[in-house]
Motif scaffolding. Sequence first.
Motif, PDB file in Angstrom:
ATOM      1  N   GLY A   1       0.699  -1.046  -0.168  1.00  0.00           N
ATOM      2  CA  GLY A   1      -0.026   0.133   0.011  1.00  0.00           C
ATOM      3  C   GLY A   1       0.604   1.146  -0.037  1.00  0.00           C
ATOM      4  O   GLY A   1       0.538   2.017  -0.583  1.00  0.00           O
TER       5      GLY A   1
ATOM      6  N   ASP B   1       2.271   1.800  -3.540  1.00  0.00           N
ATOM      7  CA  ASP B   1       1.179   1.998  -4.369  1.00  0.00           C
ATOM      8  C   ASP B   1       0.633   3.721  -4.140  1.00  0.00           C
ATOM      9  O   ASP B   1       0.723   4.321  -5.156  1.00  0.00           O
ATOM     10  CB  ASP B   1      -0.002   1.219  -4.357  1.00  0.00           C
ATOM     11  CG  ASP B   1       0.019  -0.362  -4.769  1.00  0.00           C
ATOM     12  OD1 ASP B   1       0.970  -0.211  -5.733  1.00  0.00           O
ATOM     13  OD2 ASP B   1      -0.835  -1.088  -4.330  1.00  0.00           O
TER      14      ASP B   1
ATOM     15  N   MET C   1      -2.866   3.407  -8.679  1.00  0.00           N
ATOM     16  CA  MET C   1      -2.275   2.869  -7.611  1.00  0.00           C
ATOM     17  C   MET C   1      -3.186   1.147  -7.445  1.00  0.00           C
ATOM     18  O   MET C   1      -2.625   0.506  -6.839  1.00  0.00           O
ATOM     19  CB  MET C   1      -3.076   3.606  -6.581  1.00  0.00           C
ATOM     20  CG  MET C   1      -2.345   4.598  -6.052  1.00  0.00           C
ATOM     21  SD  MET C   1      -3.479   5.989  -5.009  1.00  0.00           S
ATOM     22  CE  MET C   1      -3.675   4.950  -3.577  1.00  0.00           C
TER      23      MET C   1
ATOM     24  N   ASP D   1      -5.032   1.130   0.009  1.00  0.00           N
ATOM     25  CA  ASP D   1      -3.598   1.361  -0.025  1.00  0.00           C
ATOM     26  C   ASP D   1      -3.209   2.574   0.603  1.00  0.00           C
ATOM     27  O   ASP D   1      -2.056   2.527   1.500  1.00  0.00           O
ATOM     28  CB  ASP D   1      -3.312   1.840  -1.698  1.00  0.00           C
ATOM     29  CG  ASP D   1      -3.105   0.542  -2.432  1.00  0.00           C
ATOM     30  OD1 ASP D   1      -2.834  -0.620  -2.019  1.00  0.00           O
ATOM     31  OD2 ASP D   1      -3.516   0.728  -3.484  1.00  0.00           O
TER      32      ASP D   1
END
Length: 248
Positions: free
Chosen positions: A82, A85, A103, A228
């Motif tokens: 996460g 991203d 993402m 994320d």
Amino acid sequence: MNYMNALRLAFGLLSVAPVRFPEVTRTSAGQAMALAPVVGVALGGAAALLMWAAELSSGGFLPAALAVAVVALLTRGLHLDGLADLADGLGSGKPADAALNIMKKSDIGPFGVVTLVLTLLVQVGAAVEAGPYSLLVAVVTGRLALTWACGRGVPPARPDGLGAMVAGTVPRAAQVAATALAMAGAVLVSLAGGVSPVLFPAAVAAGLLAAWGLRRRAVRRLGGITGDVLGALVETATVAALLVAALL
């Protein structure tokens, strides 16, 4: 509130623990996020114990690296993913919709790679300086950041996904209670570690402040939180807490 179901859900969402839980609703998801610091105690305790045991036969970098690695393994690396991203999304400089699409991709771009490498290096280096107790406190702080990120008034960036499920689900009373317990625990850990009783509470505060800053940036830039973003907040709060514990 069914604490056992909420706790099972918290472990199911935030670790590799093979637990079964009922169908997830916004109510149960919010309860799980309120109990996220309990998962942090289990993860941080395992990492600190491993680091302490490794230090009996090897000093320096290796015990800390193993401890940080075990946290990543016990969480499937989801929070690190996460973080990468979000770094790619924010680093792209594109509008919210385009950044969110970046993402969602499975690959990691240059911003994500650099952010991951630096974050892991800082976590390991700070753990070397501050010791196993600091790792326990930092991992709990990372999960406490989730409790605050899912508070009332925090919107989701998408209409679906984990962010939509948990955004705005944790009441302020639960946030305050979780923070008070975490701070009390940090004082006890400071005393057990033979350091100033304000050291680890200061680390908790620093971690929450860093996560708040990143969450504020993400909400402004993306329109809300996603899974994320939540993962990135965990890692940001963890590394900030470790840095304070190492530097003070």
